[in-house]
Write a protein that holds these residues in place. Structure first.
Motif, mmCIF file in Angstrom:
data_model
loop_
_atom_site.group_PDB
_atom_site.id
_atom_site.type_symbol
_atom_site.label_atom_id
_atom_site.label_comp_id
_atom_site.label_asym_id
_atom_site.label_seq_id
_atom_site.Cartn_x
_atom_site.Cartn_y
_atom_site.Cartn_z
ATOM 1 N N HIS A 44 8.243 12.148 -5.143
ATOM 2 C CA HIS A 44 7.472 10.910 -5.157
ATOM 3 C C HIS A 44 7.979 9.970 -6.247
ATOM 4 O O HIS A 44 8.184 8.766 -6.010
ATOM 5 N N ALA A 92 1.177 20.239 7.413
ATOM 6 C CA ALA A 92 2.145 20.264 8.528
ATOM 7 C C ALA A 92 3.020 21.513 8.442
ATOM 8 O O ALA A 92 3.229 22.216 9.440
ATOM 9 N N THR A 93 3.517 21.809 7.246
ATOM 10 C CA THR A 93 4.398 22.971 7.102
ATOM 11 C C THR A 93 3.613 24.271 7.321
ATOM 12 O O THR A 93 4.142 25.231 7.898
ATOM 13 N N LEU A 106 0.761 12.625 0.063
ATOM 14 C CA LEU A 106 2.030 13.138 0.608
ATOM 15 C C LEU A 106 2.024 14.672 0.597
ATOM 16 O O LEU A 106 2.383 15.314 1.599
ATOM 17 N N ALA A 107 1.579 15.226 -0.507
ATOM 18 C CA ALA A 107 1.564 16.688 -0.631
ATOM 19 C C ALA A 107 0.624 17.315 0.394
ATOM 20 O O ALA A 107 0.983 18.312 1.053
ATOM 21 N N VAL A 137 -0.444 16.121 3.327
ATOM 22 C CA VAL A 137 0.068 16.001 4.703
ATOM 23 C C VAL A 137 1.210 16.989 4.943
ATOM 24 O O VAL A 137 1.233 17.709 5.951
ATOM 25 N N VAL A 138 2.145 17.043 4.008
ATOM 26 C CA VAL A 138 3.324 17.893 4.216
ATOM 27 C C VAL A 138 2.953 19.378 4.163
ATOM 28 O O VAL A 138 3.442 20.175 4.978
ATOM 29 N N VAL A 139 2.074 19.740 3.247
ATOM 30 C CA VAL A 139 1.695 21.157 3.154
ATOM 31 C C VAL A 139 0.928 21.599 4.406
ATOM 32 O O VAL A 139 1.181 22.681 4.960
ATOM 33 N N MET A 146 0.847 -1.185 0.000
ATOM 34 C CA MET A 146 0.000 0.000 0.000
ATOM 35 C C MET A 146 0.896 1.252 0.000
ATOM 36 O O MET A 146 1.587 1.518 0.987
ATOM 37 N N THR A 147 0.902 1.942 -1.111
ATOM 38 C CA THR A 147 1.833 3.058 -1.271
ATOM 39 C C THR A 147 1.117 4.404 -1.099
ATOM 40 O O THR A 147 0.013 4.592 -1.601
ATOM 41 N N LEU A 148 1.786 5.288 -0.413
ATOM 42 C CA LEU A 148 1.231 6.637 -0.227
ATOM 43 C C LEU A 148 1.275 7.378 -1.572
ATOM 44 O O LEU A 148 2.324 7.421 -2.228
ATOM 45 N N SER A 149 0.149 7.950 -1.960
ATOM 46 C CA SER A 149 0.101 8.651 -3.246
ATOM 47 C C SER A 149 0.775 10.013 -3.146
ATOM 48 O O SER A 149 0.957 10.555 -2.043
ATOM 49 N N VAL A 150 1.109 10.555 -4.294
ATOM 50 C CA VAL A 150 1.765 11.869 -4.308
ATOM 51 C C VAL A 150 0.832 12.946 -3.756
ATOM 52 O O VAL A 150 1.270 13.876 -3.052
ATOM 53 N N LEU A 194 7.638 4.759 0.973
ATOM 54 C CA LEU A 194 6.252 5.228 0.792
ATOM 55 C C LEU A 194 5.241 4.147 1.180
ATOM 56 O O LEU A 194 4.031 4.341 1.052
ATOM 57 N N PRO A 213 3.247 18.881 14.006
ATOM 58 C CA PRO A 213 3.752 18.860 12.623
ATOM 59 C C PRO A 213 5.268 18.985 12.488
ATOM 60 O O PRO A 213 5.800 18.748 11.403
#
Lengths: 40, 525
Positions: B216, A15-16, A8-9, A11-13, A1-5, B227, B280
Motif C-alpha cells: 500500500h 478472496a485468497t 485492501l487487506a 478484500v484480498v485475504v 477516494m483511495t482504498l485504505s490498507v 488505489l 475471488p
C-alpha cells in the motif's frame, strides 16, 4: 477516494481464503459423489 | 515477438519437461475416461448425468482461461484495484446462467446444442443466423487461446511461438478426440485444483513476504491511481467486462452442452457454486501485480507481470508454478471449446444441413473428424498471427467477437423466458446488433462493440415483438429425441404448419417416435 490498507487487506485475504478453500470443497464433493455412485 | 531465451524466466529444458509430462498425463487421462464411449451421445454429452463435483469443476476450469491467470494481474497493474474487481465480475455470467441451466434442462431434457434450442424456438432462419454468430465467436476464442498458448510459452520459457502453440493444441485435440466431453470434464477437475492451488500459493507468499503495509505504501508513492476507487477508465472496463462475460456464457455451446450433460438437479447448483468459487480468483491472481512497486520490479510487458512477481518471490519454483498453472488454464478452456464447437458443427451443420439421416455411428465418426479439422483450422489461423488484418493480437481477436457475443444475449434470454418473442425479431436483433457493433468497433473503438451490439439487439427484439408478438408452446422444445434422431434436424419455423425443409422423417411420422413428425397445428401441443 483511495482504498485504505485495511480494506485492501480484508478484500484480498477473504478472496485468497475462499480460493484456498475451493479445492477442499471440490474434493469433498468429489468424494461424496463417488461414494454415492453419482460422479457421472 | 519471439523473446530471446535468456529473457525467459524458466529454462527451456524444464519447460519442455513440464509440457511433455502434463501433455502425456492429459492424453492418458482423456483416453482412460473416454474408453467406454460408444455413441455420439456418450462422446458429446458424457452420458447426461454428470455429478455436482465434476460439473462445478468443469464450469470453473473452463471460465479460468489464460486470460484470468495472466490478464488479471495485467489489469491490476494498469487499472488498479478496479481492474481485478472488474475482472472478478465475470463470475456473474456463471451465476446468472445457473437458473438458465435449470430451465434449459427442464425444457429440453434431450437437447444437444444451443443450436437445437434456437432451431426449435425460432425456426430455420434465426437458427442459421445464430450459427454464424456462434461459430465466429467460437473460432475467435479458439484462435485466441491457441495464440495465448504460443505467446505465454514463448514469454515464460523462450520456446518458439509456433512450437509452443502447436504442442498445446495437439495435446488438447488428442485427448478431446479420445475421450470427448467425459475427457474434457475429467481433466478439467484436475486442472481446476492445480490452477486454484497455484494462484493461492503465490498470493499467500506475496502477502507473507511483502505484506499489505509495504504494498500500500509503495503504491501510494509510485502509482496512487491504482488505489483510486473513482478511476473512470477502470469503471468503464468493469461494465464492459460484465456485458462481454454474460454474452459469452449465455449463447455459447460450451455452456449449453454442459447444461445438457449435467444431471437433472445438478445444473443450477453447479453453475451457482462455480460462479461463487470463481469470483475471488481474478482478485487472487491480480493482487500480486500490486506488489511490483514494493518489490522494485521493472515490468517490460504488462501481461508478464504475474510470472515476474512469482519468479521474484519464489525464484525458479515460482516460474514452474506459473508455467503449470498457465498450461492447465489454457488446456481446460481449449478442450472445452474444441468439444463444444465440434458438437455444434456436427449436429447443426453436418447433420442439420448436409446429412439429416446420418446414423449414430456416422455422427460419432463425424464428431471426431471435426475435432481434428477444427484443430487444424485453429493452428493455421494462429500460425498467421500478425499477418492477417484481424488476427493481430489476443485482445483484437477477443474484442472483435464482442459485437457478435453481445447481440446474442437478448434472443437467448427472451427465447427461454418470454413466450411472445418474435422469431424474426430474434434473427434481426443478432444481424443488426452484430453489424452495428462491428461498425462501432472500426468507427469508434474496440471498447464499444459489445455495448452497441447488445443495445441494438435489445431495441430490435423489443420493436419486432411489440409490433408482432408471436405465441409459442414450450412443449415444442422437448421434441429432440434422446438419441439425437429427432428426424427434423433442419427445423421449421415454429409458427409454420409444415417443415421448412421437409425431410423423409418429418414427412412421414415415425410410428416408433411419434413426436418427430410435423404437428397438425404447427407445433403447438
Amino acid at each position: 477516494m483511495t482504498l485504505s490498507v485495511e480494506a485492501l487487506a480484508v478484500v484480498v485475504v477473504i478472496a485468497t481464503g475462499v480460493a484456498t478453500v475451493a479445492p477442499i470443497v471440490l474434493l469433498t464433493l468429489f468424494i461424496r459423489d463417488w461414494k454415492r455412485g453419482r460422479l457421472w | 515477438m519471439t523473446l530471446a531465451e535468456d529473457a525467459a524466466i524458466l529454462p527451456a529444458g524444464i519447460a519442455w519437461g513440464l509440457l511433455l509430462g502434463f501433455g502425456v498425463l492429459w492424453v492418458l487421462l482423456g483416453w482412460y475416461l473416454g474408453r467406454n464411449n460408444r455413441t455420439a451421445v456418450d462422446h458429446m454429452l458424457a452420458g447426461r448425468n454428470v455429478g455436482l463435483a465434476l460439473a462445478t469443476a468443469t464450469a470453473m476450469a473452463t471460465w479460468v482461461t489464460a486470460n484470468t491467470t495472466m490478464t488479471a494481474p495485467q489489469l491490476a497493474l494498469q487499472l488498479g484495484v478496479w481492474g481485478m474487481f472488474g475482472y472478478s465480475l465475470g463470475a456473474l455470467g456463471l451465476i446468472l446462467f445457473a437458473p438458465m441451466a435449470r430451465r434449459i434442462r427442464e425444457l429440453m431434457p434431450n437437447g444437444f446444442t444451443s443450436g437445437d434450442f434456437i432451431r426449435l424456438r425460432f425456426g430455420t432462419f434465426t437458427w442459421r443466423v445464430f450459427l454464424v454468430v456462434s461459430l465466429i465467436y467460437a473460432f475467435g476464442w479458439l484462435v485466441s487461446l491457441a495464440m495465448a498458448g504460443g505467446v505465454l510459452i514463448n514469454a515464460l520459457a523462450g520456446i518458439d511461438y509456433r512450437v509452443g502453440m502447436t504442442v498445446i493444441l495437439t495435446v488438447c485435440v488428442l485427448y478431446t478426440l479420445l475421450g470427448g466431453l467425459r475427457a474434457v470434464i475429467g481433466t478439467d477437475f484436475v486442472q481446476t485444483i492445480i490452477i486454484i492451488l497455484g494462484v493461492s500459493f503465490i498470493a499467500w507468499l506475496t502477502i507473507d513476504r511483502v505484506g499489505f503495509e509495504a504494498i500500500h505504501f509503495n503504491l501510494l508513492e509510485e502509482r496512487p491511481e491504482l488505489l483510486n476507487l473513482l478511476f473512470p477508465a477502470a469503471i468503464m472496463f468493469l461494465f464492459n467486462n460484465l456485458l462481454f462475460g454474460v454474452g459469452e456464457i449465455f449463447h455459447s455451446n460450451v455452456w449449453w452442452s454442459r447444461a445438457f450433460a449435467f444431471g437433472r438437479q445438478v445444473g443450477f447448483r453447479a453453475y451457482l457454486l462455480a460462479g461463487l468459487l470463481w469470483l475471488p480468483i481474478p482478485i487472487v491472481a491480480g493482487f500480486v501485480a500490486l506488489a511490483t512497486p514494493a518489490l522494485g520490479i521493472n515490468v517490460p510487458v504488462a501481461d508478464m507481470v504475474g510470472p515476474l512477481v512469482a519468479a521474484e518471490i519464489l525464484g525458479l519454483t515460482g516460474a514452474i508454478v506459473v508455467f503449470i498453472v498457465v498450461f492447465a488454464a489454457l488446456a481446460s478452456s481449449l478442450d472445452s471449446l474444441l468439444a463444444a464447437t465440434s458438437d455444434l458443427v456436427t449436429r447443426d451443420l453436418y447433420r442439420g444441413h448436409f446429412r439429416p439421416q446420418a446414423s449414430q455411428q456416422q455422427l460419432y465418426r463425424a464428431t471426431k473428424i471435426i475435432v481434428v479439422l477444427l484443430g487444424l483450422l485453429t493452428w493455421l489461423a494462429a500460425s498467421y498471427r500478425g499477418e492477417l488484418p484481424i488476427i493481430g493480437s489476443l485482445a483484437a481477436v477477443l474484442y472483435f467477437t464482442g459485437a457478435f457475443v453481445a447481440s446474442a444475449i437478448w434472443p437467448v434470454v427472451a427465447g427461454l423466458y418470454w413466450r411472445r418473442t418474435n422469431p424474426a425479431g430474434a434473427a434481426w436483433s443478432m444481424i443488426l446488433g452484430s453489424g452495428l457493433g462491428l461498425f462501432s468497433y472500426f468507427a469508434i473503438g474496440f471498447y464499444v462493440a459489445a455495448l452497441v451490439g447488445a443495445a441494438v439487439s435489445l431495441a430490435v427484439l423489443l420493436l419486432f415483438t411489440w409490433a408482432a408478438p408471436r405465441d409459442f408452446d414450450w412443449g415444442r422444445l422437448a421434441e429432440v429425441d434422446p438419441d439425437g434422431d429427432d428426424g427434423n434436424a433442419r427445423g421449421r419455423d415454429p409458427m409454420d404448419t409444415a417443415p421448412v425443409y421437409p425431410t423423409a422423417a418429418s414427412r412421414t411420422p415415425d410410428p416408433h417416435n411419434p413426436g418427430c413428425g410435423p404437428l397438425p397445428n404447427g407445433g403447438a401441443r
